[in-house]
Design an enzyme around this catalytic site. Sequence first.
Site, PDB file in Angstrom:
ATOM      1  N   SER A  71       0.902  -1.069   0.363  1.00  0.00           N
ATOM      2  CA  SER A  71       0.057  -0.056   0.008  1.00  0.00           C
ATOM      3  C   SER A  71       0.379   1.101   0.217  1.00  0.00           C
ATOM      4  CB  SER A  71      -0.999   0.492   1.174  1.00  0.00           C
ATOM      5  OG  SER A  71      -0.109   0.346   2.299  1.00  0.00           O
ATOM      6  N   LYS A 142      -0.071   4.656   6.514  1.00  0.00           N
ATOM      7  CA  LYS A 142       0.346   5.414   5.553  1.00  0.00           C
ATOM      8  C   LYS A 142       0.315   7.248   6.073  1.00  0.00           C
ATOM      9  CE  LYS A 142      -2.972   2.552   4.865  1.00  0.00           C
ATOM     10  NZ  LYS A 142      -3.045   1.748   3.608  1.00  0.00           N
TER      11      LYS A 142
END
Length: 245
Positions: A71, A142
Amino acid sequence: MDTEAPHTQRGHSSPGPGEGRSRFALSRAGRAGRPRQLTWRRAGALGVICTVFLLLLSNFVVQPFLIPSRSMEPTLKVGDRVLVNKLAYRFGDLPRRGDVVVFDGTGSFVQERLEGNPVGEVLHGAASALGLAEPSDTDFVKRVVGVGGDDVVCCDAGGRIAVNGVPLDEPYLFPGDAPSRVPFRIVVPLGTLWVMGDHRSQSRDSRDHLGEPGGGMVPVDKVIGRADRIGWPVSRWGSPGGSRG
């Protein structure tokens, strides 16, 4: 005249030649065995002390974090170990746009924490804290795109994400990925963050939780720390940070 009979028995304090050599050999063997035992004990004690020190360091200062998914490519790759600075936001500083953060997603990305085997959880937690195992299912890494009060829009006329009307320059995006294929416009509540992965087409991030409780926002107090360096492999040493808005 009587004469004294010659002594035919030796006293206990006078060992014979063979007996003396045997005792000397046993004494040397005993002395040789003891240092080996002490060496192993010292090595074991040193290992325990080092492990405890690393766990304390990981819990309070810097934690290795094993990247489990794609990701955050190309910034972070599967198998990378990043060093998470747990002091980055400890003394009043707040996450900023562009920071790569590790956070506990319970209540935002994961609604409930599943109960497992307590012993297994402790062992896995210790291995994870040392960067030897994948992180907990509730821990995520993230990039911060919006902070409290920001108006985040996707996408502007140029196909870019805009924050407070200013288009973001995102050189860290995975080659070929669009900034987002999901249109959205949100105002980030104070005390929370809007976060996204760099590999947008492979990342489940704030966009995927818009309709859920919390709206995909990550509370600032759930941030574990900032990913400051890639510590392993050696060929990828460096900072994972990108441009900041």
